[in-house]
Design an enzyme around this catalytic site. Structure first.
Site, short mmCIF file in Angstrom:
data_model
loop_
_atom_site.label_atom_id
_atom_site.label_comp_id
_atom_site.label_asym_id
_atom_site.label_seq_id
_atom_site.Cartn_x
_atom_site.Cartn_y
_atom_site.Cartn_z
N ALA A 47 -14.38 14.19 0.09
CA ALA A 47 -13.82 12.67 0.33
C ALA A 47 -14.09 12.15 1.62
O ALA A 47 -13.86 10.95 1.97
CB ALA A 47 -12.11 12.80 0.20
N LYS A 79 -14.38 6.28 -0.38
CA LYS A 79 -14.12 5.91 -1.90
C LYS A 79 -12.52 6.44 -2.07
O LYS A 79 -11.91 5.90 -2.93
CB LYS A 79 -15.07 7.05 -2.58
N GLU A 128 -11.27 17.53 1.36
CA GLU A 128 -12.46 17.53 2.15
C GLU A 128 -12.78 19.13 2.56
O GLU A 128 -11.82 19.78 3.31
CB GLU A 128 -12.71 16.79 3.38
N ASP A 158 -12.29 24.68 -0.63
CA ASP A 158 -13.50 24.53 -1.01
C ASP A 158 -13.58 24.22 -2.48
O ASP A 158 -12.10 24.59 -3.25
CB ASP A 158 -13.93 26.13 -0.98
N ARG A 188 -26.58 22.55 -5.12
CA ARG A 188 -25.31 22.84 -4.58
C ARG A 188 -24.25 21.84 -5.51
O ARG A 188 -23.29 21.92 -5.64
CB ARG A 188 -25.50 22.37 -2.97
N CYS A 242 -25.83 9.17 -3.04
CA CYS A 242 -26.50 7.94 -2.24
C CYS A 242 -27.77 8.50 -2.16
O CYS A 242 -28.67 8.36 -0.91
CB CYS A 242 -25.76 7.75 -0.87
#
Ligand code: SAM
Length: 458
Positions: A108, A113, A131, A158, A205, A228
Site C-alpha cells: 500500500a 491507491k 505495507e 509480510d 516475486r 507500473c
C-alpha cells in the site's frame, strides 16, 4: 533525453510494433502530466480543470505547483497521483450496491491507491492497508490519516502473514513491486535499475506475493492486480499463471473507446503516447468457487486489544479534562472507543468485531481514528481527530486562518490567537481542518506532529 537501458527498446518494439515505438519514445521525452485526485469526503470543490476521464475526482493541472506549500494538501483535500492509476475506480462497478465488504490493499505505501480505495468502499466496509517495508509505513500512515476515512486499518505484515485469514477479504488489491518501466520519464532511478534479470526477479516475486495472499481472498472475491511496467512477464504471463495455477478468472471492466486504453484478454495497459498518464497495467480477477454469501465465518470470537481495554477509559474523559469535550461528542456516527497503551482510538461500531479478530493475526499500526493521548486526567487530541472526515463541525472551537498563518502552523510555529477561547482549538484553512493548537492566551502551543512538519523554505 532518456537513454533506454539494455534491450528495452527491442522488447518494447516487439510489444508495440516499430511504428508505434516512435510515438512511444517521443512521448517519453515530454514532461509527465500533473494530476491530482480530490477527496470525496472533504468538500473541496474540484478546480475548473481538465477531468481525468476514468476518475470522477481526478483532475489534470496545467503546471506543477509547489504542493508542499499548499495547506489543502496537508488537509487531505487531494492526493497527487498520476492519472493512469486512477483507472482503479472503474473496477468499483463490480461491488456497486453491496455493503459491508472487506478490502485489503496488500502493497500500500505510500498510499495513493489506498486513499482512492477508501473513497470507493461502500457503506459499512473496512479497508486494511498493509505495507511490509517498515520505513515506508510512516508515509502510508500520514497520507491515510490526512485522508481521514475512519474505516481504515493500517498493518505492517509480510504477505504470507495473511494466510492465517482464510476466506476473509472480498476485494484485494495487489499493486505489486515491479521493474517500473512505466515510470521512466518521472524516475531516472527506474531507468538505471532496469535489466532483464530484474524483470525476471520482479515477475517471480509478484507470483510469490499473490500466492502468499491468495487464501485470504474469499471465493468469488475480486483481485485487482496492477504494476507500473509494460512487459508481459510481469503482466499477462502472471495473469495467465493466476488463471492456470490459482483458478482465477479474468473479469471484464467496462471501457469507453475514447479513453484509448490498450486491452487484451488479460488486462488493461496504459501507454503515455495514447493516454494522458504514466505507464500502467491492471487486471481484475475473480476467485472461482462458492458464492460470496456462503464464505466461511470468522474462525474465532473477537478479543479486545491486547494491552488496552475496550471502552473502559470513557468515564475518565467525561470529567474535567484540559478543555476537551466528552469523546462521544467529537465524531459523527457510531463509534466504540478503545484504549491501546496511552492512546485512544475510535472504531466505527461495524468494524469492532473485525478489528479485534484481525489483531490476533496482524501487526497493527493504527485502526480507525486516533482520538488522542491520555495525559493525567485528560486527553490531548490527536491530529488524526482534526483530520477525520467523521469529525463533528462543532466538536472544538475553530480558527480560520489565512495562507501565511496556515503555513506557520504546518511549520510547527507557535501562533497567537487572541480572539479564540482558551483550550484546544482546530486550525482551519479554507474551512478544512489542519490540526490542533492548545490556546493558552498570549500564544498557543502547536500540536502538529513533528514528523509532518514542513521543512521547506517558504
Ligand atoms: N500502492 C502504492 C500506491 O499506490 O501508493 C504503491 C505500491 S508500490 C508499486 C509497491 C509496494 O510494495 C511498495 O510499497 C513496496 O514497499 C512493497 N513491497 C516491496 N517488496 C514487497 C514484498 N516482497 N511483498 C509485499 N510488498 C512489497
Amino acid at each position: 533525453m532518456i537513454s533506454f537501458p539494455g534491450n528495452f527498446k527491442t522488447r518494447m518494439q516487439n510489444l508495440l510494433g516499430k511504428d508505434e515505438w516512435n510515438d512511444f519514445a517521443e512521448a517519453l521525452q515530454q514532461a509527465p502530466p500533473v494530476s491530482i485526485r480530490y477527496n470525496r469526503h472533504k468538500n473541496a470543490a474540484p478546480q475548473d480543470a481538465d477531468k481525468v476521464a476514468w476518475c470522477a475526482m481526478g483532475r489534470y493541472l496545467t503546471t506543477r505547483p509547489a504542493f508542499t506549500l499548499d495547506p489543502l494538501l496537508h488537509a487531505g483535500a487531494y492526493y497527487v497521483q498520476e492519472a493512469s492509476s486512477m483507472f482503479l475506480e472503474q473496477a468499483a462497478v463490480l461491488w456497486r450496491g453491496q455493503t459491508g465488504l472487506r478490502f485489503l490493499d496488500l502493497c500500500a505505501a505510500p498510499g495513493g491507491k489506498s486513499t482512492h480505495l477508501a473513497d470507493l468502499t461502500p457503506a459499512g466496509s473496512m479497508l486494511v492497508s498493509n505495507e511490509v517495508i517498515r520505513s515506508r509505513t510512516a508515509a502510508l500512515s500520514e497520507n491515510l490519516t490526512k485522508w481521514g476515512n475512519p474505516n481504515t486499518v493500517i498493518t505492517h505484515n509480510d504477505p504470507k502473514d495473511f494466510a492465517s485469514l482464510p476466506d476473509f477479504f472480498d476485494v484485494m488489491l495487489i499493486d505489486a513491486p515491479c521493474s517500473g518501466e512505466g515510470l521512466f520519464r518521472k524516475e531516472p532511478a527506474a531507468v538505471e535499475a532496469w535489466s532483464e534479470a530484474h524483470v525476471k526477479h520482479c515477475a517471480e516475486r509478484q507470483r510469490r506475493i499473490v500466492s502468499d495472499a491468495w487464501d485470504a481472498l474469499k471465493e468469488e472475491g475480486l483481485l485487482l492486480y496492477s504494476t507500473c511496467t509494460y512487459n508481459r512477464e510481469e503482466n499477462e504471463n502472471n495473469i495467465r499463471w493466476m488463471t492456470q495455477q490459482l483458478g482465477a478468472e479474468v473479469v471484464h471492466i467496462p471501457l469507453q473507446a475514447a479513453w484509448n486504453i490498450t486491452t487484451n484478454e488479460y488486462g488493461y495497459r496504459f501507454f503515455p503516447h495514447k493516454t494522458k498518464g504514466e505507464g500502467f497495467f491492471i487486471s481484475l480477477l475473480r476467485k472461482k468457487g462458492r458464492s460470496l454469501s456462503s464464505a466461511s465465518p470468522m474462525s474465532s470470537p473477537p478479543k479486545p486489544f491486547s494491552r488496552g481495554e475496550r471502552g473502559g477509559f470513557l468515564p475518565s474523559l467525561s470529567g474535567e479534562g484540559p478543555g476537551v469535550r466528552t469523546a462521544p461528542a467529537w465524531l459523527n456516527g457510531d463509534f466504540t472507543f478503545v484504549r491501546e497503551g496511552f492512546y485512544i482510538y475510535a472504531l466505527p461500531d461495524y468494524l469492532v468485531h473485525d478489528v479485534f479478530h484481525l489483531q490476533q493475526h496482524l501487526r497493527f499500526l493504527q485502526a480507525g481514528v486516533k482520538v488522542g493521548e491520555v495525559k493525567g486526567a485528560g486527553v490531548v487530541p490527536a491530529a488524526a481527530l482534526a483530520l477525520s472526515a467523521a469529525l463533528r463541525n462543532d466538536a472544538f472551537p475553530c480558527a480560520d486562518v489565512d495562507l501565511a498563518t496556515a503555513l506557520r502552523f504546518l511549520r510547527r510555529e507557535a501562533l497567537a490567537l487572541p480572539h479564540i477561547e482558551k483550550g484546544y482549538c482546530i486550525i482551519r484553512y479554507q474551512h478544512l481542518p489542519l490540526g490542533f493548537v492548545k490556546n493558552i492566551g498570549a500564544r498557543s502551543n502547536n500540536l502538529h506532529p513533528p514528523a509532518w512538519r514542513i521543512r521547506m523554505n517558504i
